[in-house]
Design an enzyme around this catalytic site. Structure first.
Site, PDB file in Angstrom:
ATOM      1  N   LYS A 196       0.841  -1.201   0.000  1.00  0.00           N
ATOM      2  CA  LYS A 196       0.000   0.000   0.000  1.00  0.00           C
ATOM      3  C   LYS A 196       0.875   1.249   0.000  1.00  0.00           C
ATOM      4  O   LYS A 196       0.607   2.221  -0.714  1.00  0.00           O
ATOM      5  CB  LYS A 196      -0.939  -0.028   1.211  1.00  0.00           C
ATOM      6  N   GLN A 255      -4.931  -1.939   9.256  1.00  0.00           N
ATOM      7  CA  GLN A 255      -4.742  -3.272   8.686  1.00  0.00           C
ATOM      8  C   GLN A 255      -5.317  -4.342   9.619  1.00  0.00           C
ATOM      9  O   GLN A 255      -4.992  -4.370  10.810  1.00  0.00           O
ATOM     10  CB  GLN A 255      -3.234  -3.517   8.460  1.00  0.00           C
ATOM     11  N   ASP A 305     -11.511   1.598   3.411  1.00  0.00           N
ATOM     12  CA  ASP A 305     -11.757   0.156   3.323  1.00  0.00           C
ATOM     13  C   ASP A 305     -13.246  -0.125   3.094  1.00  0.00           C
ATOM     14  O   ASP A 305     -13.618  -1.238   2.721  1.00  0.00           O
ATOM     15  CB  ASP A 305     -11.342  -0.518   4.647  1.00  0.00           C
TER      16      ASP A 305
END
Ligand code: NAP
Length: 285
Positions: free
Chosen positions: A53, A97, A120
């Site tokens: 990322k 994460q 997300d």
């Protein structure tokens, strides 16, 4: 005849090229989209995802911050960091994460992320907006699945789509997005009876179950689009999808390989979400 292979890597690169060009323009105007990634602990797979990322941000010209916290970070400290990022003007997307260490309540952390920065697409407000068809930040892997189907040129509207798997992060949102595209959707899961009878009716088959090579040609209608979300590490270290690619590609229509299908799309959709969030927060969208 062997089916056309859907090249997720190439499609992902094409989308990234467009994102890079748009970000370049914004930067010239003095505005840089920013993504913050938070990693708690040292899970090896998560470390790789976070590095990828960070790399994507760098390649596409985004500002990025990676917060690497020790595994024993308290929930209160993590929530305090999320709160700080929520208020930080140069950050437009926040990604924590997953999975988090066991002593941290994942739901509390997801709920704490500002929905406008929830790139997300896991915050209940974004999930709810997806459900009712309002504007929302879409979860990345499901958004990537829809993009891949669209780029086959196959019309989704009016088709019968079957989704195997009903997780909150893949199966359920994929089925909602397919409905939004006017497909007729059937969902299958571990308690579905006579699953093959249903999957053989699918013009579009999306598989997200987490079982290596589970879906063979006997599940597939000739010519169907087959999207394999599965990522399963085999004993020999190789990556396998949920679909038995070799047998299915002999009868299916366009099909994604693993690796090189859905996988590359997830981070690309994250970068797209970050740009969307940045433009909305800046009043540009
Ligand atoms: P998950 O949370 O474990 O959910 C699996 C789903 O599959 C459940 O709904 C389960 O049914 C269903 N299922 C399991 N075995 C089945 C069977 N034999 N027949 C029918 N349905 C079955 O998994 P997930 O998070 O959705 O992930 C699915 C796969 O996608 C995994 O391989 C994962 O690694 C991969 N993935 C890839 C990406 C990417 O970026 N490419 C992103 C996310 C996930 P029940 O609900 O009845 O238990």
């Amino acid at each position: 005849m062997t089916a056309p292979i859907i090249n997720g890597k190439q499609i992902s690169e094409d989308i990234r090229k467009d994102l890079r060009a748009e970000v370049e323009q914004l930067v010239k105007q003095g505005f840089t989209p920013g993504l913050a990634v938070v990693l708690v602990g040292e899970d090896p797979a998560s470390q790789v995802y976070v590095r990828n990322k960070e790399k994507a941000c760098h390649e596409l010209g985004y500002y990025s911050e990676v917060h690497r916290l020790p595994a024993d970070t308290s929930q209160a400290d993590l929530l305090a960091l999320v709160d700080k990022l929520n208020h930080q003007a140069n950050i437009h997307g926040i990604l924590v994460q997953l999975p988090l260490p066991k002593h941290i309540d994942e739901k509390a952390v997801i709920d704490a992320i500002s929905p406008e920065k929830d790139v997300d697409g896991f915050h209940p407000i974004n999930v709810g907006n997806l459900m009712i068809g309002d504007d929302s930040l879409l979860p990345c892997t499901p958004a990537g699945v829809i993009e891949l189907i669209k780029r086959t040129g196959v019309e989704i509207a009016g088709k019968h789509a079957v989704v195997i798997g009903r997780s909150n992060i893949v199966g359920k949102p994929v089925s909602l997005l397919l409905q939004r595209e006017n497909a007729t959707v059937t969902m299958c899961h571990s308690r579905t009876a006579n699953m093959k009878e249903l999957t053989r009716l699918a013009d579009i088959l999306v598989v997200a179950i987490g079982r290596a090579n589970f879906v063979d040609a006997s599940y597939v209608k000739p010519g169907a689009v087959v999207i394999d979300v599965g990522m399963n590490r085999l004993d020999n270290g190789k990556l396998a999808g949920d679909v038995d690619f070799e047998s299915v590609k002999e009868i299916s229509g366009p099909i994604t390989p693993v690796p090189g299908g859905v996988g590359p799309m997830t981070i690309t959709m994250l970068m797209q979400n970050t740009l969307i969030a940045a433009k909305r927060l800046q009043g540009l969208a």
